[in-house]
Design a protein around this motif. Structure first.
Motif, PDB file in Angstrom:
ATOM      1  N   UNK A 140     -31.824   7.440 -23.948  1.00 59.30           N
ATOM      2  CA  UNK A 140     -31.651   8.847 -23.578  1.00 59.30           C
ATOM      3  C   UNK A 140     -30.374   9.411 -24.195  1.00 59.30           C
ATOM      4  N   UNK A 141     -29.319   8.597 -24.240  1.00 56.69           N
ATOM      5  CA  UNK A 141     -28.052   9.048 -24.807  1.00 56.69           C
ATOM      6  C   UNK A 141     -28.169   9.478 -26.255  1.00 56.69           C
ATOM      7  N   UNK A 142     -29.087   8.861 -26.987  1.00 54.06           N
ATOM      8  CA  UNK A 142     -29.280   9.232 -28.384  1.00 54.06           C
ATOM      9  C   UNK A 142     -29.773  10.671 -28.495  1.00 54.06           C
ATOM     10  N   UNK A 143     -30.738  11.018 -27.659  1.00 55.46           N
ATOM     11  CA  UNK A 143     -31.228  12.408 -27.661  1.00 55.46           C
ATOM     12  C   UNK A 143     -30.160  13.365 -27.147  1.00 55.46           C
ATOM     13  N   UNK A 144     -29.372  12.910 -26.175  1.00 59.72           N
ATOM     14  CA  UNK A 144     -28.311  13.766 -25.640  1.00 59.72           C
ATOM     15  C   UNK A 144     -27.324  14.127 -26.733  1.00 59.72           C
TER      16      UNK A 144
END
Length: 203
Positions: A140-144
């Motif tokens: 999820x952090x990658x998309x964030x």
């Protein structure tokens, strides 16, 4: 970074941006919208490349005010599902589209595969990003980091840790407050002072 962004994640496209544009043109002409500019995301995170995904960004025109908008005139981002499904059909590959409006804490994602019914989720940015990340098989952090920017990215990363979204992700040190952060904090402090004055006046 703009508040409103629309990204398309395509599997095994091999850099054929011309074909992507042709598909988007067909989708937009069906609803009488001008064909948007589209370009590959520069330096996409390694997690996407490892999974075989290519990321393209669709340029969104500025959103007019609700009063200025004609009731029958669609927004480009409202065609997210149609774009994802058309690209999946044309390329015979999985396609995921995601639209994020950070200003209004709203997002929508749609995943489509050849011969499969499309799936879509909309709602709060973090919830939608988590679902999109699961469909892409990335953190999820990658998309964030790709979509959030500034406070939003920091909040999303912090929430992912708070709720156990990324157990193996390294801790992220929040950057130093920038001018926007200091402005918001000053306004909050001022608002708290006004609230105290209001409460004192009512006693």
């Amino acid at each position: 970074m703009p508040h409103r962004r629309l990204l398309l994640f395509l599997a095994d496209v091999e850099g054929n941006l011309t074909a992507v544009r042709q598909t988007l043109k067909r989708v937009c002409e069906a609803v009488e919208l001008p064909t948007p500019e589209v370009k590959w995301v520069e330096s996409p995170p390694e997690g996407l490349a490892d999974g075989g995904w290519h990321a393209a960004e669709v340029a969104l025109p500025p959103a007019p005010g609700r009063k200025a908008r004609k009731s029958e005139q669609p927004f480009l981002e409202e065609q997210l599902d149609a774009m994802s499904q058309a690209l999946s059909q044309d390329f015979r590959e999985r396609v995921l589209g995601i639209f994020v409006d950070r200003e209004h804490s709203y997002a929508r994602t749609c995943v489509s595969g050849p011969g499969r019914p499309a799936k879509a989720v909309e709602g709060e940015v973090l919830d939608v990003m988590r679902q999109a990340a699961r469909w892409l098989d990335v953190e999820t952090g990658l998309l964030a980091r790709m979509l959030g920017g500034g406070n939003t990215a920091r909040n999303l990363l912090a929430a992912a840790v708070d709720f156990g979204g990324e157990p193996n992700a390294p801790p992220v040190k929040p950057p130093e407050p920038d001018e926007d952060d200091r402005f918001v904090e000053a306004k909050l402090t001022q608002a708290r002072a006004y609230m105290e004055q209001y409460r004192s006046a009512r006693k």
